[in-house]
Design a protein around this motif. Structure first.
Motif, PDB file in Angstrom:
ATOM      1  N   CYS A  18       0.405  -1.014   0.141  1.00  0.00           N
ATOM      2  CA  CYS A  18       0.049   0.522  -0.286  1.00  0.00           C
ATOM      3  C   CYS A  18       0.554   1.280  -0.263  1.00  0.00           C
ATOM      4  O   CYS A  18       1.766   0.744   0.401  1.00  0.00           O
ATOM      5  CB  CYS A  18      -0.616   0.225   1.342  1.00  0.00           C
ATOM      6  N   SER A  20      -1.185   4.198  -0.330  1.00  0.00           N
ATOM      7  CA  SER A  20      -1.651   5.518  -0.341  1.00  0.00           C
ATOM      8  C   SER A  20      -3.411   4.734   0.303  1.00  0.00           C
ATOM      9  O   SER A  20      -3.697   3.897  -0.812  1.00  0.00           O
ATOM     10  CB  SER A  20      -1.451   6.762  -0.541  1.00  0.00           C
ATOM     11  N   TRP A  51      -7.452   2.038  -3.084  1.00  0.00           N
ATOM     12  CA  TRP A  51      -6.286   1.644  -2.326  1.00  0.00           C
ATOM     13  C   TRP A  51      -5.340   1.569  -3.238  1.00  0.00           C
ATOM     14  O   TRP A  51      -5.698   1.324  -4.628  1.00  0.00           O
ATOM     15  CB  TRP A  51      -6.867   0.021  -2.037  1.00  0.00           C
ATOM     16  N   LEU A  91      -2.492   0.517   8.191  1.00  0.00           N
ATOM     17  CA  LEU A  91      -1.834   0.846   6.551  1.00  0.00           C
ATOM     18  C   LEU A  91      -0.330   0.447   6.230  1.00  0.00           C
ATOM     19  O   LEU A  91       0.122   1.695   6.954  1.00  0.00           O
ATOM     20  CB  LEU A  91      -2.191   1.732   5.476  1.00  0.00           C
ATOM     21  N   LYS A  92       0.517  -0.681   5.776  1.00  0.00           N
ATOM     22  CA  LYS A  92       1.966  -0.759   5.719  1.00  0.00           C
ATOM     23  C   LYS A  92       1.745  -0.459   4.716  1.00  0.00           C
ATOM     24  O   LYS A  92       1.049  -1.348   3.465  1.00  0.00           O
ATOM     25  CB  LYS A  92       1.970  -1.528   6.637  1.00  0.00           C
ATOM     26  N   ALA A 385       0.243   5.133   3.268  1.00  0.00           N
ATOM     27  CA  ALA A 385       0.549   4.145   4.172  1.00  0.00           C
ATOM     28  C   ALA A 385       1.957   4.575   5.129  1.00  0.00           C
ATOM     29  O   ALA A 385       2.788   5.391   4.841  1.00  0.00           O
ATOM     30  CB  ALA A 385       0.975   2.758   3.810  1.00  0.00           C
TER      31      ALA A 385
END
Ligand code: OSB
Ligand code: MG
Length: 387
Positions: A18, A20, A51, A91-92, A385
């Motif tokens: 991810c 953003s 996503w 979110l990573k 993220a």
């Protein structure tokens, strides 16, 4: 058991990257005003999740709760807050889907919101891996065409009702569902009765929880006149009313909608002996992964289950239609073609219906139209993220 645990685990172990996510609030004019036991709706407000991965893959999900808390306790403003405050930290740049879902699993409730984020993540993984999350239901042979019905609002003029019913029969919808409430004019149904009974279509009624213990006589009219299932006749949690109604109206068959938010709700109602059918809205139960468990439970217990709608845009409806294809015994789903809801959907070409059926393979040709999304956007937030 129709769940293929190995396919499910393979999917959950996929890498999820991810860069953003964007929260895009859209407001799309409906073709017609829709009145139900919940309220009146003229346009479809929805929250879309976009996503974006570091390599530029875009996945989409739709949060289909209402802008008010009258169907479920979630509403659009609250969904945005939840995501900004409690989903953003999850979110990573890189993790597995399982790791992300474990983080989301700590958030209690918020099913429509979590389902939308889950759908976007799944959409990314499906594009990157070529896998389908629904391979987890490999024990079921999916349909290539799905039968769909129309859900009609409460009419205030008989002539409008007559025209809408005639048009729906002409369009060959597989089911005609009518919104009802204790205030519904039964005279309208007396008049339309010969048309409905000779239409050869499945007829059903949806009360959205508007009937109470003192309205059983009114409910008896619908139960006894039509061989129809009543959807969510009473307010969720009124087990006392359910048991009394089942005793007093032996022909009453109940389909649950609002009341089933978890597999636990389903098991409780099933064990109480009051459940005849399930309207499964994937958003309401927290997403596709939870829907898979519910489909499996219904299959094991021979409970008729079909997919409901929340007037989704093409994004939410496409996913719902794909899930519906794994319910080969359902008579019809509340998933109408795009032109039932909007002059302009946010996919092109539109989702179409032919003789009451939607072709599932054809859905892969429907592409998101960024210009349409932009046109209907009223608010947008982007969250990056954490690396
Ligand atoms: O109760 O099924 C319901 C729409 C919004 C909220 C609740 C419901 C509905 C529908 C619409 O009936 C069905 C559809 O999307 O076609
Ligand atoms: Mg309903």
């Amino acid at each position: 058991m129709s769940i293929d645990t190995s396919a499910l685990n393979t999917f959950l172990q996929q890498k999820l990257t991810c860069s953003s996510i964007s929260l895009i609030r859209v407001d799309i004019p409906q073709k017609e005003t829709f009145k139900s036991g919940i309220g009146i709706r003229k346009s479809r407000e929805a929250l879309l999740i976009e996503w974006i991965t570091p390599d530029g893959v875009k996945g989409y999900g739709e949060c289909s709760c209402r802008p008010d808390p009258f169907y479920s306790d979630e509403f659009t403003d609250s969904s945005i807050q939840l995501i900004k405050k409690f989903v953003a930290p999850l979110l990573k740049v890189e993790q597995t889907l399982a790791q992300f879902m474990e983080g989301m699993g700590k958030i209690r409730g918020w099913h429509f919101t979590k389902a939308a984020v889950e759908a976007a993540a799944i959409n990314v993984i499906e594009q990157q891996s070529g896998l389908s999350v629904l391979d987890a239901l490999s024990g079921i042979k999916p349909l290539s065409e799905v039968p769909v019905g129309i859900s009609m609002g409460i009419f205030s003029e008989f002539e409008k009702m007559r025209q809408k019913v005639a048009h729906s029969i002409e369009e060959e919808y597989s089911r005609l569902k009518f919104k009802i409430s204790p205030e519904t004019d039964i005279g309208f149904f007396d008049q339309i009765n010969p048309i409905l009974l000779s239409s050869g279509r499945v007829i059903s009624f949806d009360a959205n929880g508007s009937f109470g213990i003192n309205d059983l006589d009114k409910l008896a009219y619908f139960v006894n006149t039509y061989d129809a299932v009543i959807e969510q006749p009473f307010s969720p949690g009124r087990y006392d009313v359910l048991l009394k109604a089942k005793k007093e109206l032996p022909k009453l068959r109940i389909c649950f909608d609002e009341e089933i938010k978890t597999i636990g709700d389903l098991i409780k109602l099933h064990h109480l002996g009051v459940l005849d059918e399930v309207n499964l809205k994937p958003g309401r139960v927290g997403g596709v992964l939870n829907s898979i468990e519910i489909i499996d439970y219904c299959e094991q217990h021979n409970i008729p289950c079909w997919i409901g709608g929340m007037f989704e845009t093409g994004i939410g409806r496409t996913l719902n239609l794909r899930i519906a294809s794994y319910l080969p015994n359902a008579r019809a789903h509340d998933l109408s073609p795009s032109n039932r809801y909007f002059e302009e959907d946010i996919l092109a070409p539109d989702i179409r219906m032919n003789k009451g059926l939607v072709d599932i393979e054809g859905l892969s040709e429907c592409r998101i139209v960024p210009a349409s999304i932009d046109k209907f956007t009223i608010e947008r937030h982007t969250i990056n993220a954490a690396s």
